[in-house]
Design a protein around this motif. Structure first.
Motif, short mmCIF file in Angstrom:
data_model
loop_
_atom_site.label_atom_id
_atom_site.label_comp_id
_atom_site.label_asym_id
_atom_site.label_seq_id
_atom_site.Cartn_x
_atom_site.Cartn_y
_atom_site.Cartn_z
N ALA A 27 0.83 -1.20 0.00
CA ALA A 27 0.00 0.00 0.00
C ALA A 27 0.87 1.25 0.00
O ALA A 27 2.09 1.20 0.14
CB ALA A 27 -0.92 -0.01 1.22
N PRO A 76 -11.63 6.26 -3.41
CA PRO A 76 -12.05 4.94 -2.93
C PRO A 76 -13.37 4.45 -3.49
O PRO A 76 -13.52 3.26 -3.78
CB PRO A 76 -12.13 5.14 -1.41
CG PRO A 76 -11.16 6.22 -1.11
CD PRO A 76 -11.24 7.15 -2.29
N ALA A 81 -14.83 -2.29 -4.55
CA ALA A 81 -14.10 -2.85 -3.40
C ALA A 81 -14.61 -4.23 -3.01
O ALA A 81 -13.82 -5.12 -2.66
CB ALA A 81 -14.22 -1.89 -2.21
N ASN A 131 -3.75 1.72 -3.43
CA ASN A 131 -3.76 2.84 -2.49
C ASN A 131 -4.49 2.54 -1.19
O ASN A 131 -4.13 3.06 -0.13
CB ASN A 131 -4.43 4.06 -3.14
CG ASN A 131 -3.69 4.59 -4.34
OD1 ASN A 131 -2.50 4.36 -4.50
ND2 ASN A 131 -4.41 5.28 -5.20
N TYR A 132 -5.54 1.71 -1.25
CA TYR A 132 -6.52 1.69 -0.17
C TYR A 132 -6.49 0.43 0.69
O TYR A 132 -7.43 0.18 1.45
CB TYR A 132 -7.92 1.90 -0.75
CG TYR A 132 -7.99 3.20 -1.52
CD1 TYR A 132 -7.68 4.41 -0.89
CD2 TYR A 132 -8.32 3.22 -2.87
CE1 TYR A 132 -7.70 5.60 -1.59
CE2 TYR A 132 -8.35 4.41 -3.57
CZ TYR A 132 -8.04 5.60 -2.94
OH TYR A 132 -8.06 6.78 -3.63
N LEU A 135 -6.76 1.58 4.23
CA LEU A 135 -7.72 2.66 4.52
C LEU A 135 -8.66 2.22 5.63
O LEU A 135 -9.29 1.17 5.55
CB LEU A 135 -8.51 2.99 3.25
CG LEU A 135 -9.46 4.19 3.35
CD1 LEU A 135 -8.69 5.48 3.58
CD2 LEU A 135 -10.31 4.29 2.07
N GLU A 137 -11.63 2.68 6.48
CA GLU A 137 -13.02 2.96 6.12
C GLU A 137 -13.61 1.70 5.51
O GLU A 137 -12.90 0.93 4.87
CB GLU A 137 -13.11 4.10 5.10
CG GLU A 137 -12.55 5.43 5.56
CD GLU A 137 -12.58 6.48 4.46
OE1 GLU A 137 -13.32 6.28 3.47
OE2 GLU A 137 -11.85 7.49 4.58
N TRP A 140 -13.11 -1.24 2.90
CA TRP A 140 -11.69 -1.60 2.84
C TRP A 140 -11.20 -2.23 4.14
O TRP A 140 -10.49 -3.24 4.14
CB TRP A 140 -10.86 -0.38 2.48
CG TRP A 140 -11.31 0.25 1.22
CD1 TRP A 140 -12.20 1.29 1.09
CD2 TRP A 140 -10.98 -0.15 -0.12
NE1 TRP A 140 -12.42 1.58 -0.24
CE2 TRP A 140 -11.69 0.71 -1.00
CE3 TRP A 140 -10.15 -1.13 -0.65
CZ2 TRP A 140 -11.58 0.60 -2.38
CZ3 TRP A 140 -10.03 -1.24 -2.03
CH2 TRP A 140 -10.75 -0.38 -2.87
N SER A 141 -11.58 -1.63 5.26
CA SER A 141 -11.08 -2.11 6.56
C SER A 141 -11.72 -3.42 6.99
O SER A 141 -11.12 -4.21 7.72
CB SER A 141 -11.31 -1.04 7.63
OG SER A 141 -12.69 -0.73 7.74
N ASN A 190 -6.43 12.01 -2.52
CA ASN A 190 -6.38 10.59 -2.18
C ASN A 190 -5.16 10.27 -1.33
O ASN A 190 -5.23 9.43 -0.42
CB ASN A 190 -6.39 9.75 -3.46
CG ASN A 190 -7.67 9.92 -4.25
OD1 ASN A 190 -8.72 10.22 -3.69
ND2 ASN A 190 -7.59 9.78 -5.57
N ARG A 193 -5.88 11.18 2.14
CA ARG A 193 -6.87 10.27 2.73
C ARG A 193 -6.25 8.97 3.22
O ARG A 193 -6.71 8.39 4.21
CB ARG A 193 -7.95 9.98 1.68
CG ARG A 193 -9.21 9.34 2.23
CD ARG A 193 -10.31 9.44 1.22
NE ARG A 193 -11.55 8.85 1.68
CZ ARG A 193 -12.68 8.85 0.99
NH1 ARG A 193 -12.72 9.43 -0.20
NH2 ARG A 193 -13.77 8.29 1.48
N VAL A 194 -5.20 8.50 2.54
CA VAL A 194 -4.61 7.21 2.92
C VAL A 194 -3.41 7.35 3.84
O VAL A 194 -2.89 6.34 4.32
CB VAL A 194 -4.19 6.41 1.67
CG1 VAL A 194 -5.37 6.17 0.75
CG2 VAL A 194 -3.03 7.07 0.92
#
Length: 224
Positions: A27, A76, A81, A131-132, A135, A137, A140-141, A190, A193-194
């Protein structure tokens, strides 16, 4: 990249550990060098690893236009996702004789390409980058992160990273002014955000200094 040897050894330990297939995530912010590192590690491991990038789950431009998100492509919510998580889950439990075909992302077209990456059931390690992956959120999490055995964070000087992104956009058709405007408005939003994902990584790779810092208390599995 002298540190690649150290990282390849860590990835090899994951690949050759007893037990089920492992999935390694890489990531970092846009332009950090995730793809370059992932490709180098997979190449170093030969047939022990396969690369399946997250970018294959970009939503198509037509769908982004329908959703009103075309001007935020790369954010995102411009990725599938849950589809990505479903593929990771399938890859974690390979079935004898069944090749999994994963999507790729074609930079020339700026579009995902279905069925482009074959993954043999005999390949013991999947390397995925995006990227995520860290993350904090949903989804993703909750849907993606639990499917990754280990996640590395790639860090690089922001000035270098931004200029690299601008050059990439120019190479694929944007004018210099449009490329810079897109990077500073979209890619950097972005990146911000990450950024906190670095603190959740198992390993931090500092490209500028060539250092590798293990931050997780979880040890890499022992080789067979």
């Amino acid at each position: 990249m002298d540190y690649v040897d150290e990282l390849a050894a860590r990835a090899r330990a994951l690949a050759t550990a007893a037990g089920p297939r492992r999935v390694l995530g890489i990531a970092g912010p846009p332009g950090a060098g995730k793809s370059t590192l992932a490709e180098a590690v997979v190449e170093a491991l030969g047939g022990l690893a396969a690369l399946v990038p997250m970018d294959g789950f970009h939503l198509a431009d037509a769908e982004l236009a329908r959703l009103g998100r075309a001007d935020r492509k790369g954010a995102p919510d411009t990725f599938d996702a849950y589809g990505y998580a479903a593929l990771l889950a399938r890859l974690r439990t390979p079935r004898s004789g069944e090749t999994v075909y994963a999507p790729s992302f074609e930079r020339e077209l700026e579009q995902p390409l279905a069925g482009a990456l074959p993954v043999s059931p005999e390949t013991p390690l999947i390397v995925t980058e995006g990227n995520y992956l860290l993350l904090d959120e949903e989804p993703w999490s909750t849907a993606v992160r639990p499917l990754l055995d280990e996640v590395w964070w790639v860090a690089v000087d922001d000035t270098v990273r931004v200029e690299r992104l601008i050059a990439r956009h120019i190479a694929f058709g944007k004018s210099p002014s449009a490329a810079r405007a897109w990077v500073l408005r979209s890619d950097e939003a972005n990146a911000d955000r990450v950024a906190a994902g670095r603190e959740r990584a198992d390993v931090v790779v500092d490209v500028d200094t060539g250092t590798v810092t293990v931050t997780s208390t979880t040890t890499t599995p022992s080789a067979r």
